[in-house]
Scaffold this motif. Structure first.
Motif, mmCIF file in Angstrom:
data_model
loop_
_atom_site.group_PDB
_atom_site.id
_atom_site.type_symbol
_atom_site.label_atom_id
_atom_site.label_comp_id
_atom_site.label_asym_id
_atom_site.label_seq_id
_atom_site.Cartn_x
_atom_site.Cartn_y
_atom_site.Cartn_z
ATOM 1 N N GLY A 391 0.839 -1.189 0.000
ATOM 2 C CA GLY A 391 0.000 0.000 0.000
ATOM 3 C C GLY A 391 0.872 1.236 0.000
ATOM 4 N N ASP A 392 0.245 2.404 -0.061
ATOM 5 C CA ASP A 392 1.030 3.634 -0.110
ATOM 6 C C ASP A 392 1.767 3.890 1.194
ATOM 7 O OD1 ASP A 392 0.433 4.147 -2.699
ATOM 8 O OD2 ASP A 392 -1.315 5.402 -2.243
ATOM 9 N N ASP A 393 1.204 3.401 2.289
ATOM 10 C CA ASP A 393 1.917 3.492 3.563
ATOM 11 C C ASP A 393 1.579 2.239 4.377
ATOM 12 O OD1 ASP A 393 -0.638 3.905 4.607
ATOM 13 O OD2 ASP A 393 -0.425 6.080 4.578
ATOM 14 N N VAL A 394 2.201 2.129 5.555
ATOM 15 C CA VAL A 394 2.052 0.904 6.341
ATOM 16 C C VAL A 394 0.586 0.683 6.721
ATOM 17 C CG1 VAL A 394 2.672 -0.228 8.521
ATOM 18 C CG2 VAL A 394 4.438 0.929 7.185
ATOM 19 N N GLU A 395 -0.109 1.766 7.065
ATOM 20 C CA GLU A 395 -1.509 1.614 7.492
ATOM 21 C C GLU A 395 -2.383 1.090 6.344
ATOM 22 O OE1 GLU A 395 -2.872 1.407 10.309
ATOM 23 O OE2 GLU A 395 -4.920 1.342 9.515
#
Ligand code: AMP
Ligand code: GLY
Length: 423
Positions: A391-395
């Motif tokens: 994804g674009d970030d970990v979340e």
């Protein structure tokens, strides 16, 4: 023509390696031995006794492999790479004399010391009285380690002296770990967060990979027994590739020089397990192979050709290979059999893997699965599947990974619900 690569092993780490190799422009064919049902979707799988170096070399010769990638530590320590080198077959992994870094904790400590790499103070001994005396030199908690490979059970952290002495007796007197515990390493306890750093080495030089965070305990909130790893994410904020460049000079290059000077140049993956102490990073241990499940979170982020990098480690210069990364994040959640890491039953039918795997941001790596007649995919190990999402970030990656785990079912399925939470 691209390479034909043989991947030795059959867990989630090996599935991730085979998957990334199959997607590498430099690789035409991936054969796995023994492989698993997930690896079988990438190319042929062939049975082999991975502990028998000649059997591995015979197979590589029969398959006309241009490169052999050894996943687990046991074949390395047994000498698979030595057998392959003797037949001039390029192999990713250290020779047995260098894999001894993982095979013997006392040897590893000696190398760290000789290389001047920071590590916990220690004493290695096979004498009960000397071990007791060493315990008296350290403060609690006490750390008592079996020297050899003890299936992840050889390390005891003891709050009081009586327990620590009992741990010494277990190994040296009762021989609980057999020969693996005939020598002990007693060492200073290191306080701070644990980190794993992976370096692809060519004997002299190293390329450090994006670090990942591993979750070793079985249950949420880091409770319960130690496991092989219940999940991972990458990159780790504050511990990215730019933050770890000092570790090249501090740890990797001096250790490579030390091993080369002893006639055992280190090629393959050098895994440095560290603690970030208030005095800076200190080494806990070395492993001679990729981490599992960290690899399953790291390799989806690698943009450049894995085949070229591993081949350069085997027979070229890693510094000549361009290594690039996607500016994204990945999260891996391990789906385990109920009871793991204790006893568990296998042969449970698994549903929903294809539904999860067809999601564009998700890859399901097989770790302990099998094909049963008439049943389809069934569980065949403690760690069964590794659900990875990018994804674009970990979340964002975490949300996708957990949403995909909800599609998969088998009797007794256990997973942590806090992998990469609050990062
Ligand atoms: P090892 O197999 O040496 O990595 O040890 C297994 C686990 O025990 C490590 O991942 C740490 O959590 C813990 N451990 C081992 N040695 C130490 C130490 N010197 N100080 C603190 N924790 C340790
Ligand atoms: N996940 C820890 C290891 O591979 O040793």
């Amino acid at each position: 023509m691209g390479r034909s690569v043989l991947v030795v092993g059959g867990g989630g780490r090996e599935h991730a390696l085979a998957w990334r190799l199959a997607a590498s422009p430099s690789v035409d064919r991936v054969v796995s031995a023994p492989g698993n049902p997930g690896m079988a979707q990438l190319g042929p799988t062939v049975p082999v006794d991975t502990g028998d170096p000649d059997a591995v070399a015979d197979l590589a010769e029969g398959q006309s492999s241009d490169l052999v990638v050894i996943g687990p530590e046991a074949p390395l320590v047994a000498g698979a790479v030595d057998a392959l080198q003797a037949r001039d077959i390029p192999a990713f992994g250290p020779v047995a004399a260098a894999a001894y870094l993982e095979g013997s904790k006392a040897f590893a400590k000696g190398i760290m010391e000789a290389a001047g790499a920071p590590t916990a103070g220690y004493l290695a001994t096979s004498e009960v009285e000397q071990a007791y005396a060493a315990l008296d030199r350290f403060a609690p908690p006490y750390v008592v380690k079996a020297d050899g490979l003890a299936a992840g059970k050889g390390v005891r952290i003891c709050e009081d002296l009586a327990d620590a002495r009992a741990a010494v007796d277990d190994a040296l007197v009762h021989r609980r770990f057999g020969d693996a515990g005939a020598q002990l390493v007693i060492e200073e306890f290191l306080h701070g967060p644990e980190r794993s750093v992976f370096g692809v080495c060519d004997g002299q030089d190293v390329v450090l990979l994006t670090p990942a965070q591993d979750y070793k305990r079985a249950h949420d909130g880091d409770a319960g027994p130690n496991t092989g790893g219940m999940g991972a994410y990458a990159p780790v904020p504050g511990f990215g590739r730019d933050d770890i460049t000092e570790l090249r000079e501090l740890i990797f290059l001096p250790v490579l020089r030390e091993l080369a000077s002893r006639g055992a140049p280190y090629r393959g993956l050098l895994y440095a397990g560290l603690v970030q102490t208030s005095d800076g990073p200190k080494l806990l241990e070395f492993n001679a192979r990729f981490g599992d499940p960290e690899t399953q979170a790291i390799l989806p982020l690698l943009a450049s050709d894995l085949g070229d990098l591993l081949a350069a480690s085997a027979s070229g210069a890693v510094r000549d290979v361009e290594v690039t990364w996607h500016d994204r994040a990945a999260v891996t959640v391990v789906l385990a059999s109920g009871g793991y890491p204790g006893s568990y039953t296998t042969g449970k039918p698994i549903t929903g893997v294809d539904d999860a795997d067809t999601r564009p941001e998700v890859t399901v790596f097989h770790a302990g699965t099998g094909q049963a007649d008439g049943e389809g995919l069934v569980t065949a190990g403690g760690r069964v599947l590794n659900v990875t999402a990018v994804g674009d970030d970990v979340e964002a990656a975490r949300r996708s990974a957990y949403a995909a785990t909800d599609l998969i079912g088998f009797d007794g399925l256990h997973r942590r619900s806090d992998i990469a939470a609050g990062v």
